[in-house]
Design a protein around this motif. Structure first.
Motif, PDB file in Angstrom:
ATOM      1  N   PRO A 163       0.811  -1.230   0.000  1.00 20.99           N
ATOM      2  CA  PRO A 163       0.000   0.000   0.000  1.00 20.99           C
ATOM      3  C   PRO A 163       0.837   1.269   0.000  1.00 20.99           C
ATOM      4  CG  PRO A 163      -0.986  -1.597   1.472  1.00 20.99           C
ATOM      5  CD  PRO A 163       0.330  -2.183   1.021  1.00 20.99           C
ATOM      6  N   LEU A 164       2.018   1.252   0.617  1.00 22.54           N
ATOM      7  CA  LEU A 164       2.913   2.408   0.540  1.00 22.54           C
ATOM      8  C   LEU A 164       3.320   2.675  -0.902  1.00 22.54           C
ATOM      9  CD1 LEU A 164       5.349   1.834   3.558  1.00 22.54           C
ATOM     10  CD2 LEU A 164       3.549   3.563   3.379  1.00 22.54           C
ATOM     11  N   VAL A 165       3.604   1.599  -1.621  1.00 20.99           N
ATOM     12  CA  VAL A 165       4.020   1.735  -3.018  1.00 20.99           C
ATOM     13  C   VAL A 165       2.869   2.265  -3.868  1.00 20.99           C
ATOM     14  CG1 VAL A 165       4.894   0.482  -5.031  1.00 20.99           C
ATOM     15  CG2 VAL A 165       5.711  -0.118  -2.742  1.00 20.99           C
ATOM     16  N   GLY A 166       1.665   1.697  -3.679  1.00 20.04           N
ATOM     17  CA  GLY A 166       0.521   2.134  -4.469  1.00 20.04           C
ATOM     18  C   GLY A 166       0.175   3.592  -4.245  1.00 20.04           C
ATOM     19  N   SER A 167       0.178   4.009  -2.976  1.00 19.32           N
ATOM     20  CA  SER A 167      -0.103   5.413  -2.668  1.00 19.32           C
ATOM     21  C   SER A 167       0.996   6.317  -3.189  1.00 19.32           C
ATOM     22  CB  SER A 167      -0.243   5.585  -1.151  1.00 19.32           C
ATOM     23  OG  SER A 167      -0.312   6.942  -0.804  1.00 19.32           O
ATOM     24  N   GLY A 168       2.245   5.898  -3.007  1.00 22.07           N
ATOM     25  CA  GLY A 168       3.372   6.716  -3.442  1.00 22.07           C
ATOM     26  C   GLY A 168       3.447   6.899  -4.939  1.00 22.07           C
ATOM     27  N   PHE A 169       2.859   5.981  -5.692  1.00 22.74           N
ATOM     28  CA  PHE A 169       2.825   6.124  -7.149  1.00 22.74           C
ATOM     29  C   PHE A 169       1.629   6.943  -7.607  1.00 22.74           C
ATOM     30  CE2 PHE A 169       0.922   4.454 -11.089  1.00 22.74           C
ATOM     31  CZ  PHE A 169       1.887   4.868 -12.000  1.00 22.74           C
ATOM     32  N   MET A 170       0.442   6.633  -7.102  1.00 22.66           N
ATOM     33  CA  MET A 170      -0.775   7.217  -7.669  1.00 22.66           C
ATOM     34  C   MET A 170      -0.988   8.668  -7.258  1.00 22.66           C
ATOM     35  SD  MET A 170      -3.106   6.884  -9.799  1.00 22.66           S
ATOM     36  CE  MET A 170      -2.662   5.198 -10.224  1.00 22.66           C
ATOM     37  N   VAL A 171      -0.593   9.053  -6.055  1.00 23.19           N
ATOM     38  CA  VAL A 171      -0.801  10.445  -5.641  1.00 23.19           C
ATOM     39  C   VAL A 171      -0.007  11.415  -6.520  1.00 23.19           C
ATOM     40  CG1 VAL A 171      -0.376  12.095  -3.775  1.00 23.19           C
ATOM     41  CG2 VAL A 171      -1.521   9.933  -3.291  1.00 23.19           C
ATOM     42  N   PRO A 172       1.289  11.196  -6.764  1.00 21.91           N
ATOM     43  CA  PRO A 172       1.987  12.105  -7.690  1.00 21.91           C
ATOM     44  C   PRO A 172       1.416  12.074  -9.103  1.00 21.91           C
ATOM     45  CG  PRO A 172       3.566  10.859  -6.394  1.00 21.91           C
ATOM     46  CD  PRO A 172       2.225  10.241  -6.149  1.00 21.91           C
ATOM     47  N   MET A 173       1.003  10.891  -9.562  1.00 27.61           N
ATOM     48  CA  MET A 173       0.480  10.788 -10.921  1.00 27.61           C
ATOM     49  C   MET A 173      -0.826  11.568 -11.067  1.00 27.61           C
ATOM     50  SD  MET A 173       1.440   9.488 -13.790  1.00 27.61           S
ATOM     51  CE  MET A 173       2.657   8.300 -13.237  1.00 27.61           C
ATOM     52  N   SER A 174      -1.737  11.404 -10.111  1.00 26.47           N
ATOM     53  CA  SER A 174      -3.011  12.114 -10.178  1.00 26.47           C
ATOM     54  C   SER A 174      -2.828  13.615  -9.956  1.00 26.47           C
ATOM     55  CB  SER A 174      -3.983  11.549  -9.131  1.00 26.47           C
ATOM     56  OG  SER A 174      -4.271  10.200  -9.395  1.00 26.47           O
ATOM     57  N   SER A 175      -1.915  13.975  -9.060  1.00 27.65           N
ATOM     58  CA  SER A 175      -1.642  15.392  -8.820  1.00 27.65           C
ATOM     59  C   SER A 175      -1.089  16.056 -10.071  1.00 27.65           C
ATOM     60  CB  SER A 175      -0.655  15.551  -7.661  1.00 27.65           C
ATOM     61  OG  SER A 175      -1.170  15.010  -6.465  1.00 27.65           O
ATOM     62  N   ALA A 176      -0.151  15.387 -10.735  1.00 27.11           N
ATOM     63  CA  ALA A 176       0.425  15.936 -11.965  1.00 27.11           C
ATOM     64  C   ALA A 176      -0.635  16.060 -13.058  1.00 27.11           C
ATOM     65  CB  ALA A 176       1.582  15.058 -12.434  1.00 27.11           C
ATOM     66  N   ASN A 177      -1.513  15.073 -13.146  1.00 33.19           N
ATOM     67  CA  ASN A 177      -2.607  15.121 -14.113  1.00 33.19           C
ATOM     68  C   ASN A 177      -3.483  16.344 -13.869  1.00 33.19           C
ATOM     69  OD1 ASN A 177      -4.898  14.652 -15.675  1.00 33.19           O
ATOM     70  ND2 ASN A 177      -4.948  12.475 -15.262  1.00 33.19           N
ATOM     71  N   THR A 178      -3.859  16.559 -12.605  1.00 32.86           N
ATOM     72  CA  THR A 178      -4.691  17.712 -12.245  1.00 32.86           C
ATOM     73  C   THR A 178      -4.001  19.023 -12.603  1.00 32.86           C
ATOM     74  OG1 THR A 178      -5.693  16.486 -10.415  1.00 32.86           O
ATOM     75  CG2 THR A 178      -5.850  18.887 -10.341  1.00 32.86           C
ATOM     76  N   LEU A 179      -2.728  19.133 -12.251  1.00 30.80           N
ATOM     77  CA  LEU A 179      -1.997  20.374 -12.500  1.00 30.80           C
ATOM     78  C   LEU A 179      -1.832  20.634 -13.992  1.00 30.80           C
ATOM     79  CD1 LEU A 179       0.674  20.039  -9.678  1.00 30.80           C
ATOM     80  CD2 LEU A 179      -1.063  21.830  -9.849  1.00 30.80           C
ATOM     81  N   LEU A 180      -1.569  19.604 -14.764  1.00 29.82           N
ATOM     82  CA  LEU A 180      -1.414  19.785 -16.208  1.00 29.82           C
ATOM     83  C   LEU A 180      -2.703  20.321 -16.827  1.00 29.82           C
ATOM     84  CD1 LEU A 180       0.603  16.602 -17.249  1.00 29.82           C
ATOM     85  CD2 LEU A 180       1.378  18.969 -17.429  1.00 29.82           C
ATOM     86  N   GLN A 181      -3.841  19.763 -16.446  1.00 35.09           N
ATOM     87  CA  GLN A 181      -5.098  20.217 -17.028  1.00 35.09           C
ATOM     88  C   GLN A 181      -5.515  21.587 -16.498  1.00 35.09           C
ATOM     89  OE1 GLN A 181      -8.220  17.493 -18.062  1.00 35.09           O
ATOM     90  NE2 GLN A 181      -7.131  15.787 -17.128  1.00 35.09           N
TER      91      GLN A 181
END
Length: 438
Positions: free
Chosen positions: A332-350
């Motif tokens: 779960p540390l790995v899953g959270s550590g991957f998806m939070v930056p990915m979703s945050s970057a997606n939000t910021l790009l749009q």
């Protein structure tokens, strides 16, 4: 002495409902439900496909190659996918690609259930799925802005990530049971059927009548060059795209080598592999829930940095574990550590990108997201036979520590860009209000 009254503080309830605010919109609800069902089938197929390739070939290299062929189309065709997303109806692009995804999954299911499947056929169909994903993802990501207003975009993207990862929990777990009982072909066939949910969701949406796009005034190459020039010369956009590429590269080895961990290191079977992948998905769901509660984008840079640290610690400790239950607690540390930056970057790009350029910028997002993993897949397949899967994954965890330090130094740049964008949005809102009063 009477006991104190129970707390009636509505703040936690308000925060929960604020995180789910995108679900107020009917079209997004249809999208959300259909995506959850189809993504559950998608993750079932992903787990079963890796297991099938490893069973047929008994080769970590072939595992890496199967991932490579599914991701390399994004590198070759990604820029053209951005043109399609900006020049054509995103709704129609999404709908057509879902139909083709369904046919691809059913074909793989028939081949596997008939007992005639070969590795080259699996690789060919994985390549086809990669081509479809290349054109579907930029259109799908930017389509969210057509079914939710901009102020609910952070919630929509986070909820979309949450549903993908909730499906990532359920899909591999179901796939493990199905593969053990009925074989991989059952997973592929069920995935094909699951696509009917998202196809039906698109058909049921109530969208305003589409305005035909104006005929292009520039060549395709000039259109592509405009988007690339904007991304390269805008520091915040460039930073986010580099982050996505680095994150995708460093997290690929652990996913590609998961069959090796499940079978050879933790001494489990397909059920164990599905459970491990589900644990990573559970961490991702929890992480993006807290992301959805964010009321502005100013703090996302710090949010990303701490998530990268969690990812690094999770990968290093997972690579050292030889116990199934300990590994289950670490993922779960790995899953959270991957998806939070990915979703945050997606939000910021749009959020930061002007509307006419969003399709092309999101195609660059796709190229980074899907283009870096083929390198990671081949590296994982090449290194693991010589230094072992645990050391290969442990090295990526150490590299994530370096990535966290690098991004921390860039956080002020990102905060300046988000503050400037919020000011521009406020000014645009005021101008629109004045025009309405006038």
């Amino acid at each position: 002495m009477s006991s104190p009254p129970a707390s009636t503080d509505p703040a936690p309830r308000r925060q929960f409902s604020y995180a789910l605010r995108a679900l107020r919109h009917r079209n997004f609800c249809l999208f959300f439900i259909g995506q959850f069902i189809s993504r559950t089938g998608y993750w079932m197929q992903g787990m079963a496909l890796g297991w099938l390739v490893y069973r047929l070939s008994d080769s970590p290299f072939m595992l890496g190659l199967s991932s490579f062929v599914g991701q390399i189309p994004a590198v070759i065709l990604g820029l053209f996918a951005g043109v399609v997303a900006d020049r054509f109806s995103r709704y129609r692009v999404c709908l057509c690609t879902q139909v083709l995804f369904m046919l691809q999954a059913l074909t793989l299911g028939v081949l596997t259930l008939s007992g005639t499947v070969a590795v080259w056929q699996v690789l060919s169909l994985a390549l086809l799925a990669g081509v479809l994903l290349t054109f579907e993802m930029p259109a799908r990501q930017t389509f969210l802005q057509e079914i939710v207003p901009k102020e609910d975009l952070t919630s929509a993207i986070a909820l979309n990530s949450a549903l993908v990862n909730a499906a990532r929990i359920l899909g591999p777990a179901l796939a493990g049971l199905l593969v053990a009982s009925f074989g991989e072909g059952a997973c592929f066939t069920i995935n094909g059927i699951c696509y009917l949910a998202i196809i039906g969701g698109f058909w049921a949406m109530r969208l305003p009548k589409e305005t035909p796009p104006p005929p292009p005034t520039t060549s395709t190459w000039a259109f592509i060059r405009e988007g690339v020039t904007y991304a390269v010369h805008t520091p915040a956009i460039r930073l986010l795209l580099l982050l996505i590429a680095l994150l995708s590269l460093l997290t690929t080895p652990y996913t590609v080598l998961m069959p090796v961990f499940a079978k050879d290191i933790l001494h489990g079977g397909p059920g164990a592999m599905g459970t491990l992948m589900g644990a990573a998905g559970a961490g991702a769901v929890v992480g993006v829930y807290f992301l959805a509660r964010q009321r502005n984008t100013k703090n996302l840079g710090r949010f990303i940095t701490f998530a990268l640290l969690r990812l690094a610690v999770g990968l290093i400790l997972f690579s050292c574990s030889r116990n199934f239950w300990l590994s289950l607690l670490l993922l779960p540390l790995v899953g959270s550590g991957f998806m939070v930056p990915m979703s945050s970057a997606n939000t910021l790009l749009q959020t930061l990108t002007p509307a006419p350029l969003q399709g092309r910028v999101m195609s660059l997002f796709l190229m980074m997201f899907m283009g870096a993993p083929p390198i990671g897949s081949l590296l994982a397949g090449a290194l693991a036979p010589h230094i072992g899967a645990p050391l290969t994954v442990g090295m990526t965890g150490v590299a994530c520590l370096g990535a966290a330090g690098w991004f921390w130094l860039k956080v002020p740049l990102l905060e300046q860009a988000t503050s400037a964008q919020e000011e521009r949005d406020e000014q645009a809102t005021l101008r629109a209000a004045e025009a309405t009063r006038g």
